[in-house]
Design a protein around this motif. Structure first.
Motif, PDB file in Angstrom:
ATOM      1  N   SER A  91       0.834  -1.196   0.000  1.00 14.58           N
ATOM      2  CA  SER A  91       0.000   0.000   0.000  1.00 14.58           C
ATOM      3  C   SER A  91       0.870   1.246   0.000  1.00 14.58           C
ATOM      4  CB  SER A  91      -0.928   0.014   1.225  1.00 14.58           C
ATOM      5  OG  SER A  91      -0.184   0.095   2.416  1.00 14.58           O
ATOM      6  N   ASP A  92       0.356   2.270  -0.669  1.00 12.85           N
ATOM      7  CA  ASP A  92       0.926   3.622  -0.605  1.00 12.85           C
ATOM      8  C   ASP A  92      -0.041   4.478   0.194  1.00 12.85           C
ATOM      9  OD1 ASP A  92       3.328   3.366  -2.268  1.00 12.85           O
ATOM     10  OD2 ASP A  92       1.904   2.954  -3.879  1.00 12.85           O
ATOM     11  N   GLU A  93       0.471   5.179   1.202  1.00 13.28           N
ATOM     12  CA  GLU A  93      -0.412   5.847   2.146  1.00 13.28           C
ATOM     13  C   GLU A  93       0.122   7.232   2.500  1.00 13.28           C
ATOM     14  OE1 GLU A  93      -2.760   4.635   6.269  1.00 13.28           O
ATOM     15  OE2 GLU A  93      -0.946   3.554   5.669  1.00 13.28           O
ATOM     16  N   GLN A  94      -0.789   8.191   2.462  1.00 17.20           N
ATOM     17  CA  GLN A  94      -0.502   9.539   2.948  1.00 17.20           C
ATOM     18  C   GLN A  94      -1.331   9.781   4.206  1.00 17.20           C
ATOM     19  OE1 GLN A  94      -1.397  12.117  -0.403  1.00 17.20           O
ATOM     20  NE2 GLN A  94       0.749  12.126  -1.034  1.00 17.20           N
ATOM     21  N   VAL A  95      -0.665  10.224   5.269  1.00 18.71           N
ATOM     22  CA  VAL A  95      -1.313  10.407   6.569  1.00 18.71           C
ATOM     23  C   VAL A  95      -1.220  11.879   6.966  1.00 18.71           C
ATOM     24  CG1 VAL A  95      -1.366   9.702   8.989  1.00 18.71           C
ATOM     25  CG2 VAL A  95      -0.669   8.052   7.227  1.00 18.71           C
ATOM     26  N   ARG A  96      -2.379  12.459   7.325  1.00 13.91           N
ATOM     27  CA  ARG A  96      -2.442  13.864   7.742  1.00 13.91           C
ATOM     28  C   ARG A  96      -3.029  13.950   9.147  1.00 13.91           C
ATOM     29  NH1 ARG A  96      -3.153  13.944   2.253  1.00 13.91           N
ATOM     30  NH2 ARG A  96      -2.001  15.592   1.124  1.00 13.91           N
ATOM     31  N   ARG A  97      -2.440  14.842   9.950  1.00  7.77           N
ATOM     32  CA  ARG A  97      -2.951  15.129  11.286  1.00  7.77           C
ATOM     33  C   ARG A  97      -3.375  16.583  11.322  1.00  7.77           C
ATOM     34  NH1 ARG A  97       1.081  13.899  15.969  1.00  7.77           N
ATOM     35  NH2 ARG A  97       2.260  15.495  14.808  1.00  7.77           N
ATOM     36  N   ASN A  98      -4.685  16.795  11.553  1.00  7.52           N
ATOM     37  CA  ASN A  98      -5.261  18.154  11.538  1.00  7.52           C
ATOM     38  C   ASN A  98      -4.945  18.870  10.230  1.00  7.52           C
ATOM     39  OD1 ASN A  98      -6.317  17.811  14.137  1.00  7.52           O
ATOM     40  ND2 ASN A  98      -4.420  18.556  15.087  1.00  7.52           N
ATOM     41  N   GLY A  99      -4.979  18.109   9.130  1.00  7.99           N
ATOM     42  CA  GLY A  99      -4.759  18.662   7.800  1.00  7.99           C
ATOM     43  C   GLY A  99      -3.318  18.761   7.379  1.00  7.99           C
TER      44      GLY A  99
END
Length: 753
Positions: free
Chosen positions: A311-319
């Protein structure tokens, strides 16, 4: 014939000029004084007949097309062996045409003819089952759920067993929509398959092969040999090799609200590749027409099993972007030979019928996992699971005034260990589960004119011991004692049939659902079980009616402890942003359903259309869920079979599941269109070739929005490698029916394992 009608029975065996049994010969019993007809019967597949009589002094008239009619003066009840001689006159150019319904209504459900109908040309039994009435696209019987399947009273242990049996070996199928208490507390419906019983002795066998191509190719090979002796002793050996590759891929957008708002944008590819083999070795012995015994040994194993998840994943915290990573998880199964033993006895002692089975099963697996993330240390774990089951089951049927009484007992003992070790991402666990279940059950059936009454009860006792690190956990070691009723009334008159029933269902969670190990799925997702889950109960009231080829029903269900997977934050302080998936139980749920089936036949066109409408009202608020839907769910199946000249068969099968909102899910519309054409070759039609295409329009993907968690929302479009074309070939010689009559004890525990 009902042999309980009288104390005297006229018996005998009919053979032809070559000494082979003559099946379905007519035996008419005449009065010696004036030759008036007293009663009659027919011979079975072994040439044997048993006819109730009031007096031993009768004249027996024995007839069969193509043979000379025999008259025998009878002075005792045993006529011995009767040899028939061919008739010299032969009829030429005679064609008999008729029409019958594909199925008939019974007080328990439906009986469907397979032999001599288009259903026998659907390749494997697994494929044939998808074309039975009331069968929906998800493999469930409309309004009933997933069926348990029996072949000649022997419980199917592995669905691959259905692919090893050819549909043209099946005589009839019975769908039991209201199974009795002898089937176990968790059984919602049953399909019983009876194979064709051919006469003869010596060698017989069948071979089949199947290959299908989607993005990846799948195939299997089956072979079965049988040797029969004149004394009724059967020896059999069956083997199966299977290679399967599956693909699942989807984009997923997920939001998890904890102390922060986390957003995950992921594209995932999941590839599974395995090779396996399976065998059956055993024997059956029909000692007499009233006593049969048998034994089978079943070894099986994986030759290779590998899961690859990327998997390729982008993770954002509060944008704000905090991670842009590539995850790889590899799971390898270490082969471990599994063993199953089954022995049975089926017989009649006087007017009592006895069915006894005993089972032993030993198996398990070891799974090695390695999870890799860019720039991170690898997460590794080993799961070693060992299972052992011993069980026995005894069912007795006896005539009682105005009806029949069925009663019996079932005992199963399960020992399961699960050792989980890992390299630091969670904690090791060593679980030992020992469960003993014993039940007593009884059912009384009575016919009064047009009414059939059934009343049964099952007393089930479950004794559980749950050990963590060799210490018994009292809170998780619950014992249960339950009385489980089953009541039904059937009314039949003319072309109408009506049934109203009440049934209580009891389900235990699968053993994997009770584990406390925390498994690695990806850097931001872990998975575990819930050892505190309680048994699920499901009380059902159902009304069903049938007129000719139309069947419809209404159902209400009240469910306690309905299992759901659930998403929460794993550890917001030490592992921020990581989700934990476990299992939770909805306190109560109510189900309202309507199902219909239409099966008219128009010339060469056999129609089988089914529809299922329902909505589910779940009590989800105690779980902390904020988005709850109570929308109407629908499922349609349109099966069209066209019988063409020269043994050609065409089938077009379509399914549609419109958009629905239910519980915590929003599911967009999906469906499939399948095509199959087959032809039988050779004079005895022993060679069959079929070409097929599944999901032609590529419309069976799941597009789902989920809210099954606290502060959780996920939107995905799941693709599976279901758009396929394939070929199926089978050949049989001197095919004989499997005489194995055993049924497996402790089957619910085997399913949980």
């Amino acid at each position: 014939m009902c042999t309980h009608k009288t104390d005297l029975h006229l018996t005998g065996t009919i053979i032809d000029e070559q000494g082979q049994p003559v099946a379905y010969a007519n035996i008419a019993l005449l009065n010696p004084a004036d030759s008036t007809l007293l009663s009659g019967g027919i011979s079975n597949e072994s040439g044997v007949f048993v006819i109730p009589i009031d007096q031993p002094n009768v004249i027996a008239r024995i007839s069969y097309i193509g043979y000379k009619t025999i008259y025998k003066q009878c002075h005792n009840t045993d006529l011995g062996t009767i040899r028939m001689q061919p008739e010299t006159l032969t009829l030429k150019g005679v064609t008999v045409k008729g029409h019958r319904l594909l199925y008939t209504a019974t007080d328990k459900g439906l009986k469907i003819s397979v032999h001599g109908t288009p259903l026998e040309q659907f390749g494997s039994v697994s494929e044939m089952l998808t074309h039975l009435p009331l069968m929906m696209s998800n493999g469930e019987i409309a309004g009933r759920g997933k069926p348990e399947i029996y072949i000649n009273n022997k419980k199917v242990r592995n669905e691959a067993e259905l692919e090893r049996l050819s549909a043209d070996e099946i005589l009839l199928a019975e769908i039991i929509t209201n199974p009795g208490v002898e089937y176990g507390a968790e059984v919602t419906c049953v399909i019983k398959l009876k194979t064709i019983r051919k006469t003869g002795e010596g060698w017989s066998g069948n071979f089949s092969a199947n290959y299908s191509q989607g993005e990846r190719g799948n195939s299997y090979l089956n072979a079965a040999l049988n040797y029969r002796l004149r004394n009724g002793l059967d020896f059999f050996a069956k083997g199966n090799l299977r290679q399967k590759q599956s693909i699942m891929s989807y984009p997923d957008k997920t939001e998890l609200i904890t102390s922060c708002i986390w957003n995950y944008d992921m594209n995932l590819d999941w590839h599974t590749n395995y090779y396996s083999w399976y065998a059956d070795l055993g024997w059956n012995w029909d000692i007499t027409d009233h006593h049969s015994v048998g034994f089978t040994y079943t070894p099986s194993n994986f030759i290779k099993y590998k899961d690859l998840i990327e998997s390729d994943e982008q993770v954002r915290r509060n944008g704000e972007l905090v991670d842009d990573i590539h995850n790889t998880t590899v799971k390898k199964l270490i082969p471990r030979l599994e063993h199953s033993l089954n022995a049975y006895y089926v017989g009649e002692i006087g007017k009592w019928n006895i069915d006894f089975s005993a089972d032993y099963y030993k198996g398990g697996f070891r799974m090695d996992m390695e999870g890799m993330t860019d720039g991170q240390l690898n997460a590794t774990s080993t799961t070693d699971t060992k299972n052992r089951l011993m069980a026995e089951k005894l069912t007795i049927t006896a005539p009682v005034p105005k009806g029949d009484l069925t009663f019996g007992e079932e005992v199963s003992d399960v020992d399961r260990t699960n050792d989980f070790t890992q390299n630091g991402f969670s904690a090791d666990s060593h679980i030992h589960q020992h469960t003993t279940t014993w039940s007593l059950y009884a059912n009384y059936s009575m016919i009064v004119k047009e009414f059939t009454f059934n009343a049964g009860i099952r007393w089930q006792n479950e004794l559980n011991n749950y050990y963590q690190d060799e210490l018994r956990n009292e809170e998780m070691s619950n014992n249960y004692h339950a009385l489980i009723p089953n009541i039904s009334v059937n009314y039949r008159t003319g072309k109408w049939s009506h049934t109203i029933s009440y049934k209580s269902i009891r389900n235990n969670p699968q053993y994997d659902m009770l584990l406390s190990s925390i498994l690695y799925v990806g850097k931001y997702e872990y998975r575990t079980g819930n050892p505190y889950l309680q048994p699920q109960t499901d009380d059902r009231i159902t009304w069903e009616s049938q007129w000719k080829w139309i069947r419809a029903g209404l159902q209400y269900r009240y469910i306690k402890n309905r299992y759901n997977d659930f998403h929460t934050a794993y550890d917001d302080i030490n592992h921020p942003g990581v989700m934990l998936v476990d299992f939770r139980a909805t306190p109560t749920a109510q189900y309202y359903g309507l199902f219909m089936n239409f099966m008219p036949k128009i010339g060469i066109w056999q129609i089988d259309y089914s529809a299922n409408f329902y909505f589910l009202d779940e009590e989800l608020e105690p779980l902390g869920v904020t988005h709850i839907y109570n929308g109407l769910c629908m499922d349609f199946s349109f099966d069209n079979t066209i019988t063409l000249p020269h043994s050609w068969l065409l089938n077009i099968h379509a399914t549609i599941e419109p958009y629905y909102e239910s519980g915590v899910y929003q599911q967009k519309a999906k469906g499939s269109l399948d095509f199959r054409v087959s032809k039988q070759f050779l004079k005895d039609k022993s060679l069959r070739v079929a070409l097929y295409a599944y999901d032609i329009l590529h419309t069976s993907n799941d597009r789902v929005t989920e809210y099954n968690g606290i502060g959780y929302r996920s939107e995905s479009n799941i693709y599976r490698d279901q758009r396929r074309v394939g070929i199926d070939i089978s050949w049989k010689f001197n095919a004989t029916r499997s005489r194995y009559k055993g049924s497996h004890a402790g089957q619910s525990e085997r399913n949980r394992l």
